[in-house]
Write a protein that holds these residues in place. Structure first.
Motif, PDB file in Angstrom:
ATOM      1  N   VAL A  18      14.908  -1.145  -6.588  1.00  0.00           N
ATOM      2  CA  VAL A  18      15.500  -0.071  -5.788  1.00  0.00           C
ATOM      3  C   VAL A  18      16.729   0.496  -6.497  1.00  0.00           C
ATOM      4  N   ILE A  19      17.556  -0.383  -7.023  1.00  0.00           N
ATOM      5  CA  ILE A  19      18.774   0.059  -7.717  1.00  0.00           C
ATOM      6  C   ILE A  19      18.423   0.852  -8.971  1.00  0.00           C
ATOM      7  N   GLN A  20      17.361   0.469  -9.658  1.00  0.00           N
ATOM      8  CA  GLN A  20      16.917   1.229 -10.828  1.00  0.00           C
ATOM      9  C   GLN A  20      16.435   2.631 -10.432  1.00  0.00           C
ATOM     10  N   LEU A  21      15.784   2.716  -9.282  1.00  0.00           N
ATOM     11  CA  LEU A  21      15.262   4.004  -8.826  1.00  0.00           C
ATOM     12  C   LEU A  21      16.347   4.915  -8.253  1.00  0.00           C
ATOM     13  N   GLU A  63      11.217   8.284  -2.117  1.00  0.00           N
ATOM     14  CA  GLU A  63      10.241   7.665  -1.224  1.00  0.00           C
ATOM     15  C   GLU A  63       9.914   6.246  -1.683  1.00  0.00           C
ATOM     16  N   LEU A  64       9.735   6.061  -2.976  1.00  0.00           N
ATOM     17  CA  LEU A  64       9.429   4.743  -3.513  1.00  0.00           C
ATOM     18  C   LEU A  64      10.601   3.781  -3.297  1.00  0.00           C
ATOM     19  N   ALA A  65      11.827   4.276  -3.461  1.00  0.00           N
ATOM     20  CA  ALA A  65      13.012   3.435  -3.243  1.00  0.00           C
ATOM     21  C   ALA A  65      13.066   2.942  -1.795  1.00  0.00           C
ATOM     22  N   ILE A  66      12.770   3.810  -0.859  1.00  0.00           N
ATOM     23  CA  ILE A  66      12.799   3.428   0.562  1.00  0.00           C
ATOM     24  C   ILE A  66      11.740   2.363   0.857  1.00  0.00           C
ATOM     25  N   VAL A  67      10.547   2.574   0.348  1.00  0.00           N
ATOM     26  CA  VAL A  67       9.455   1.631   0.604  1.00  0.00           C
ATOM     27  C   VAL A  67       9.774   0.263  -0.005  1.00  0.00           C
ATOM     28  N   ILE A  68      10.238   0.255  -1.247  1.00  0.00           N
ATOM     29  CA  ILE A  68      10.537  -1.018  -1.913  1.00  0.00           C
ATOM     30  C   ILE A  68      11.740  -1.688  -1.267  1.00  0.00           C
ATOM     31  N   CYS A  69      12.703  -0.903  -0.805  1.00  0.00           N
ATOM     32  CA  CYS A  69      13.866  -1.462  -0.111  1.00  0.00           C
ATOM     33  C   CYS A  69      13.425  -2.173   1.169  1.00  0.00           C
ATOM     34  N   MET A 121       0.826  -1.178   0.000  1.00  0.00           N
ATOM     35  CA  MET A 121       0.000   0.000   0.000  1.00  0.00           C
ATOM     36  C   MET A 121       0.879   1.253   0.000  1.00  0.00           C
ATOM     37  N   ALA A 122       1.971   1.226   0.770  1.00  0.00           N
ATOM     38  CA  ALA A 122       2.857   2.388   0.843  1.00  0.00           C
ATOM     39  C   ALA A 122       3.501   2.674  -0.506  1.00  0.00           C
ATOM     40  N   ALA A 123       3.852   1.627  -1.264  1.00  0.00           N
ATOM     41  CA  ALA A 123       4.437   1.822  -2.595  1.00  0.00           C
ATOM     42  C   ALA A 123       3.429   2.484  -3.524  1.00  0.00           C
ATOM     43  N   GLY A 124       2.178   2.095  -3.419  1.00  0.00           N
ATOM     44  CA  GLY A 124       1.130   2.703  -4.240  1.00  0.00           C
ATOM     45  C   GLY A 124       0.938   4.171  -3.906  1.00  0.00           C
ATOM     46  N   ILE A 125       0.993   4.495  -2.635  1.00  0.00           N
ATOM     47  CA  ILE A 125       0.855   5.889  -2.210  1.00  0.00           C
ATOM     48  C   ILE A 125       2.033   6.714  -2.716  1.00  0.00           C
ATOM     49  N   ALA A 126       3.236   6.173  -2.566  1.00  0.00           N
ATOM     50  CA  ALA A 126       4.434   6.892  -3.025  1.00  0.00           C
ATOM     51  C   ALA A 126       4.406   7.107  -4.529  1.00  0.00           C
ATOM     52  N   ALA A 127       3.945   6.125  -5.269  1.00  0.00           N
ATOM     53  CA  ALA A 127       3.924   6.222  -6.729  1.00  0.00           C
ATOM     54  C   ALA A 127       2.822   7.141  -7.245  1.00  0.00           C
ATOM     55  N   SER A 128       1.828   7.423  -6.413  1.00  0.00           N
ATOM     56  CA  SER A 128       0.709   8.243  -6.884  1.00  0.00           C
ATOM     57  C   SER A 128       0.731   9.652  -6.295  1.00  0.00           C
ATOM     58  N   ARG A 129       1.901  10.175  -6.086  1.00  0.00           N
ATOM     59  CA  ARG A 129       2.022  11.550  -5.587  1.00  0.00           C
ATOM     60  C   ARG A 129       1.453  12.531  -6.607  1.00  0.00           C
ATOM     61  N   PHE A 130       1.160  13.718  -6.124  1.00  0.00           N
ATOM     62  CA  PHE A 130       0.616  14.756  -7.002  1.00  0.00           C
ATOM     63  C   PHE A 130       1.641  15.131  -8.075  1.00  0.00           C
ATOM     64  N   PRO A 131       1.164  15.477  -9.271  1.00  0.00           N
ATOM     65  CA  PRO A 131       2.085  15.757 -10.380  1.00  0.00           C
ATOM     66  C   PRO A 131       3.027  16.945 -10.129  1.00  0.00           C
ATOM     67  N   TRP A 132       2.661  17.853  -9.240  1.00  0.00           N
ATOM     68  CA  TRP A 132       3.523  19.009  -9.004  1.00  0.00           C
ATOM     69  C   TRP A 132       4.673  18.704  -8.039  1.00  0.00           C
ATOM     70  N   GLU A 133       4.654  17.524  -7.426  1.00  0.00           N
ATOM     71  CA  GLU A 133       5.760  17.148  -6.560  1.00  0.00           C
ATOM     72  C   GLU A 133       6.924  16.660  -7.425  1.00  0.00           C
ATOM     73  N   THR A 134       8.126  16.923  -6.976  1.00  0.00           N
ATOM     74  CA  THR A 134       9.291  16.585  -7.785  1.00  0.00           C
ATOM     75  C   THR A 134       9.430  15.074  -7.953  1.00  0.00           C
ATOM     76  N   SER A 135       9.913  14.680  -9.121  1.00  0.00           N
ATOM     77  CA  SER A 135      10.082  13.251  -9.387  1.00  0.00           C
ATOM     78  C   SER A 135      11.162  12.660  -8.485  1.00  0.00           C
ATOM     79  N   ALA A 136      12.135  13.478  -8.075  1.00  0.00           N
ATOM     80  CA  ALA A 136      13.183  12.985  -7.171  1.00  0.00           C
ATOM     81  C   ALA A 136      12.582  12.569  -5.830  1.00  0.00           C
TER      82      ALA A 136
END
Length: 111
Positions: free
Chosen positions: A49-52, A21-27, A1-16
């Motif tokens: 994680v390494i790809q991210l 956040e997604l790397a931490i959750v998946i790690c 669920m946390a990965a889904g939340i991290a991946a669905s951030r608002f478009p105005w938030e930076t991709s970094a």
């Protein structure tokens, strides 16, 4: 669920921010899979994680641990050594590489 939340951030938030956040959750999920005995899923997540976030040594450490659980000593050592290139002062990674080297040496000494 946390990965889904991290991946669905608002478009105005930076991709970094999203990537970090997604790397931490998946790690963390990789570590959970490994603890549950699913080394293949742990390896898949560690690769993600390494790809991210390639320069983050923790992703390489997670990959090395999953590879070790799969019995791939040399690949595990290479992954941990790559992580050390990004974080040379990591005591955790250095110790892990030494442990793997000891296991490899032990296997080579068996006739």
């Amino acid at each position: 669920m946390a990965a889904g939340i991290a991946a669905s951030r608002f478009p105005w938030e930076t991709s970094a921010l999203v990537r970090d956040e997604l790397a931490i959750v998946i790690c963390n999920r990789s570590a959970a899979y490994l603890a549950a005995g699913d080394a293949v899923a742990a390896l898949v997540d560690a690769d993600a994680v390494i790809q991210l976030k390639r320069p983050w040594s923790k992703g390489h450490f997670r990959k090395a641990k999953a590879l070790l659980a799969l019995g791939k000593l040399q690949d595990a050592r290479e992954s941990a050594a790559l992580g050390l290139q990004f974080e040379p002062d990591s005591a955790e990674l250095s110790s892990f590489v030494r442990d793997i080297d000891a296991q490899i040496s032990k296997l080579k000494s068996i006739p």
